[in-house]
Design a protein around this motif. Sequence first.
Motif, PDB file in Angstrom:
ATOM      1  N   ASN B  78      35.644 -28.473   7.389  1.00 22.44           N
ATOM      2  CA  ASN B  78      35.231 -27.293   6.629  1.00 22.44           C
ATOM      3  C   ASN B  78      35.927 -27.254   5.272  1.00 22.44           C
ATOM      4  O   ASN B  78      35.306 -26.965   4.251  1.00 22.44           O
ATOM      5  N   TYR B  79      37.221 -27.533   5.302  1.00 16.41           N
ATOM      6  CA  TYR B  79      37.978 -27.509   4.048  1.00 16.41           C
ATOM      7  C   TYR B  79      37.455 -28.581   3.098  1.00 16.41           C
ATOM      8  O   TYR B  79      37.294 -28.337   1.903  1.00 16.41           O
ATOM      9  N   MET B 271      36.580 -16.457  -5.309  1.00 19.82           N
ATOM     10  CA  MET B 271      36.819 -16.918  -3.940  1.00 19.82           C
ATOM     11  C   MET B 271      36.535 -15.833  -2.893  1.00 19.82           C
ATOM     12  O   MET B 271      35.906 -16.112  -1.877  1.00 19.82           O
ATOM     13  N   GLN B 272      37.005 -14.606  -3.147  1.00 11.97           N
ATOM     14  CA  GLN B 272      36.867 -13.590  -2.105  1.00 11.97           C
ATOM     15  C   GLN B 272      35.405 -13.221  -1.874  1.00 11.97           C
ATOM     16  O   GLN B 272      35.011 -12.889  -0.767  1.00 11.97           O
ATOM     17  N   TYR B 273      34.580 -13.298  -2.926  1.00  9.78           N
ATOM     18  CA  TYR B 273      33.158 -13.026  -2.752  1.00  9.78           C
ATOM     19  C   TYR B 273      32.451 -14.232  -2.127  1.00  9.78           C
ATOM     20  O   TYR B 273      31.593 -14.086  -1.258  1.00  9.78           O
ATOM     21  N   TRP B 274      32.864 -15.390  -2.542  1.00 17.36           N
ATOM     22  CA  TRP B 274      32.277 -16.636  -2.039  1.00 17.36           C
ATOM     23  C   TRP B 274      32.455 -16.751  -0.533  1.00 17.36           C
ATOM     24  O   TRP B 274      31.531 -17.142   0.193  1.00 17.36           O
ATOM     25  N   SER B 275      33.656 -16.410  -0.067  1.00 17.18           N
ATOM     26  CA  SER B 275      33.928 -16.488   1.363  1.00 17.18           C
ATOM     27  C   SER B 275      32.943 -15.626   2.149  1.00 17.18           C
ATOM     28  O   SER B 275      32.368 -16.066   3.142  1.00 17.18           O
ATOM     29  N   TRP B 276      32.735 -14.414   1.666  1.00 16.78           N
ATOM     30  CA  TRP B 276      31.795 -13.514   2.341  1.00 16.78           C
ATOM     31  C   TRP B 276      30.372 -14.060   2.256  1.00 16.78           C
ATOM     32  O   TRP B 276      29.614 -14.026   3.223  1.00 16.78           O
ATOM     33  N   GLU B 277      30.031 -14.590   1.077  1.00 14.03           N
ATOM     34  CA  GLU B 277      28.694 -15.137   0.857  1.00 14.03           C
ATOM     35  C   GLU B 277      28.406 -16.294   1.819  1.00 14.03           C
ATOM     36  O   GLU B 277      27.341 -16.379   2.430  1.00 14.03           O
ATOM     37  N   LEU B 278      29.393 -17.200   1.954  1.00 16.85           N
ATOM     38  CA  LEU B 278      29.222 -18.336   2.862  1.00 16.85           C
ATOM     39  C   LEU B 278      28.974 -17.848   4.282  1.00 16.85           C
ATOM     40  O   LEU B 278      28.082 -18.343   4.978  1.00 16.85           O
ATOM     41  N   TYR B 283      25.424 -18.098   6.428  1.00 19.56           N
ATOM     42  CA  TYR B 283      25.826 -18.286   7.829  1.00 19.56           C
ATOM     43  C   TYR B 283      26.614 -19.568   8.061  1.00 19.56           C
ATOM     44  O   TYR B 283      26.584 -20.129   9.146  1.00 19.56           O
ATOM     45  N   ARG B 284      27.303 -20.036   7.024  1.00 23.90           N
ATOM     46  CA  ARG B 284      28.220 -21.158   7.239  1.00 23.90           C
ATOM     47  C   ARG B 284      29.597 -20.562   7.493  1.00 23.90           C
ATOM     48  O   ARG B 284      30.457 -20.527   6.625  1.00 23.90           O
ATOM     49  N   ILE B 285      29.746 -20.044   8.722  1.00 18.84           N
ATOM     50  CA  ILE B 285      30.900 -19.200   9.023  1.00 18.84           C
ATOM     51  C   ILE B 285      32.199 -19.997   9.020  1.00 18.84           C
ATOM     52  O   ILE B 285      33.234 -19.529   8.555  1.00 18.84           O
ATOM     53  N   GLY B 286      32.141 -21.236   9.531  1.00 21.13           N
ATOM     54  CA  GLY B 286      33.346 -22.063   9.510  1.00 21.13           C
ATOM     55  C   GLY B 286      33.848 -22.253   8.089  1.00 21.13           C
ATOM     56  O   GLY B 286      35.052 -22.148   7.816  1.00 21.13           O
ATOM     57  N   GLN B 287      32.927 -22.509   7.166  1.00 17.11           N
ATOM     58  CA  GLN B 287      33.335 -22.714   5.776  1.00 17.11           C
ATOM     59  C   GLN B 287      33.824 -21.414   5.144  1.00 17.11           C
ATOM     60  O   GLN B 287      34.803 -21.405   4.390  1.00 17.11           O
ATOM     61  N   GLY B 288      33.145 -20.314   5.480  1.00 22.04           N
ATOM     62  CA  GLY B 288      33.613 -19.017   4.995  1.00 22.04           C
ATOM     63  C   GLY B 288      35.039 -18.767   5.442  1.00 22.04           C
ATOM     64  O   GLY B 288      35.885 -18.293   4.657  1.00 22.04           O
ATOM     65  N   SER B 289      35.341 -19.120   6.699  1.00 19.75           N
ATOM     66  CA  SER B 289      36.694 -18.946   7.218  1.00 19.75           C
ATOM     67  C   SER B 289      37.684 -19.812   6.449  1.00 19.75           C
ATOM     68  O   SER B 289      38.797 -19.368   6.145  1.00 19.75           O
ATOM     69  N   ALA B 290      37.268 -21.040   6.133  1.00 21.28           N
ATOM     70  CA  ALA B 290      38.183 -21.937   5.418  1.00 21.28           C
ATOM     71  C   ALA B 290      38.549 -21.350   4.053  1.00 21.28           C
ATOM     72  O   ALA B 290      39.735 -21.290   3.690  1.00 21.28           O
ATOM     73  N   VAL B 291      37.545 -20.872   3.304  1.00 20.61           N
ATOM     74  CA  VAL B 291      37.828 -20.250   2.003  1.00 20.61           C
ATOM     75  C   VAL B 291      38.741 -19.048   2.194  1.00 20.61           C
ATOM     76  O   VAL B 291      39.715 -18.841   1.459  1.00 20.61           O
ATOM     77  N   SER B 292      38.422 -18.255   3.217  1.00 19.15           N
ATOM     78  CA  SER B 292      39.196 -17.060   3.486  1.00 19.15           C
ATOM     79  C   SER B 292      40.654 -17.399   3.785  1.00 19.15           C
ATOM     80  O   SER B 292      41.569 -16.741   3.289  1.00 19.15           O
ATOM     81  N   VAL B 293      40.877 -18.449   4.596  1.00 21.95           N
ATOM     82  CA  VAL B 293      42.258 -18.836   4.911  1.00 21.95           C
ATOM     83  C   VAL B 293      43.011 -19.222   3.633  1.00 21.95           C
ATOM     84  O   VAL B 293      44.145 -18.776   3.402  1.00 21.95           O
TER      85      VAL B 293
END
Lengths: 276, 316
Positions: B78-79, B271-278, B283-293
């Motif tokens: 994901n990262y 980044m913070q908007y991108w994470s939510w968008e992903l 629905y690329r939730i794993g990637q959204g989580s990676a950005v969020s982390v």
Amino acid sequence: MLRDERLTQFALLFVALAMVATYMFPVYWMYVTALKTGTEITAWPPSFWPANPDFAAVEVWQRMRMGTYLKNSAIIAVGVTAIVVVLGTGCGYALARVRSRWMDVALFSILMMQVLPSSLMITPIFVSFSQIGLLDYPRTSVILAQAAKVLPFYVVLTRATFAQVPRELEESALVEGNSRIGAFFSINVPLARNGILVAALLIFLQSLGEYVYSRSLIQSRALQPATVGLQSFMGPNTSDWQGVMTYAAIYVTPIILFFVFLQRQIVSGLTSGALK
Amino acid sequence: MTVPLSTTDSIPTVGTIRASGPSFRDGRGLDRVLVWLTLGFLVAFSALPLVYNVVMSFQSVDLFTIASFDRPFVGLDNYKTVLSQRATGTIVRNTAVFVGLSVALQLTIGFGLALYFQQRFPGSTWLRGLFLAGWIMPGLVVGGVWSWILAGDFGVMNWALQATGITSDKIFWLSDPSIALYSVIIANVWVGVPFNMILLSVGLAAIPDDVYEAAEMDGAGRIWRFLTITLPLMRAQLGAVISLGIIFTLQQFDLFAALTQGGPSNGSNVMQYWSWELSFQHYRIGQGSAVSVLMILVVICVAAIYVRSTRHEHAA
């Protein structure tokens, strides 16, 4: 000499008023636009005072179903405030009274949980809530998530308030045979009342404007709060600016009034919590 | 609406309540229960999701696996995916510009206003308090109002710029990819200025008048007094306001949702908007989580430095 001083004061006040007016222009513009008719809104150059004030509040309220949205906002804000006050007041008190390494660790963890941005926490919250079935109760989900978001802030504010209550009063109540719990409710809470109320009010106002959790956790339109409702009317090609600004004005007027009346308490509560 | 973070521990320790033992009614047990009630709630709804976020960032999570507990682990995939995307560079740069410019402008304007309202004139405190009205409004409403002010065709901002001769053409604040980010910055500065001003006012009020008077007697001019007295004495306060500003700016989401939705073509995405968008639009939730982390790590670092520095100061 004295006249000079008064002149300076007037000049200072005048400049200050100009700065406030500049800063508040967006708020003014919202109200003026809400009162303009469609043709006046697209007039160029824009008019700064509505020529034919058009009061569309009732029509916008019905067309945009504001009743439902505001009701949901209120339910969420009340729920969040209730949870936060019930859980957080005692914690703020304990953190203000007891000093130990333990309490320092607790305080540090609470502070750290305050900085977590909602937009970054929503992904795991959404997935875990859907796994345990909480998403079937979407407003409850938002209340729980938002309460966790603002609880640390409330604890920090009430902790500052409780710290100002003299310890001796509580101690003498204990000597007179009161229990700790009794002393807490009969001495500490009444004396810290104002600070608790201001903190609770801030939590309430903040939760009235909550957006990202509601947008992500609530699917059904009938359960969404006013922020999400406003956003859904504000697509990239909005032309109904009168509608949007009327909606916004109805939504924030109570918030602004609340604020203007309680300004002094809010400012002092805020600064004591943030700096002590 | 932003949230202050408590800083120093200036509470006098006059002697802790003597506990007769860890009994609930009368002893230290009560304090523990009170703190644990809150901590328990926070662990359930903040700390556990935080851990879960890290776990999900190593898993393949999408629309099909969202409900199951058994998801394939994919290591750092994901990262890697997130960091190798073409948009990543833009978004990281945008985030830095957004935070840097917002904090710098909020601080200078806020400090200027705080200094101005420090002077004594009728109504100064009350007028200063009015500024907080912008801070207390819901972010979505602030964004809505600014998107109307900044509208390309009929926006009052373009009218003001043209009327004063600053620009001759209309600026398409929200739809021009090279400008959209600055629109959000303008709105964010408007939201953040009051808070900066109020916190800095408190610091200014704490500087004793006689320090200034003594310097004035020695013939120090206004600017010199500002540089040699105000700035050094406000160092701690400035540090606090800057770190809080960074934290709040990294939390800003509502303005993006109301103004630009990160567009056009990621021109204003952070980044913070991108994470939510992903997670919620693609629905690329794993990637959204990676950005969020990644972002949460940044936030926690800033916060830890800040909390530690304020405590340190106090102990000294």
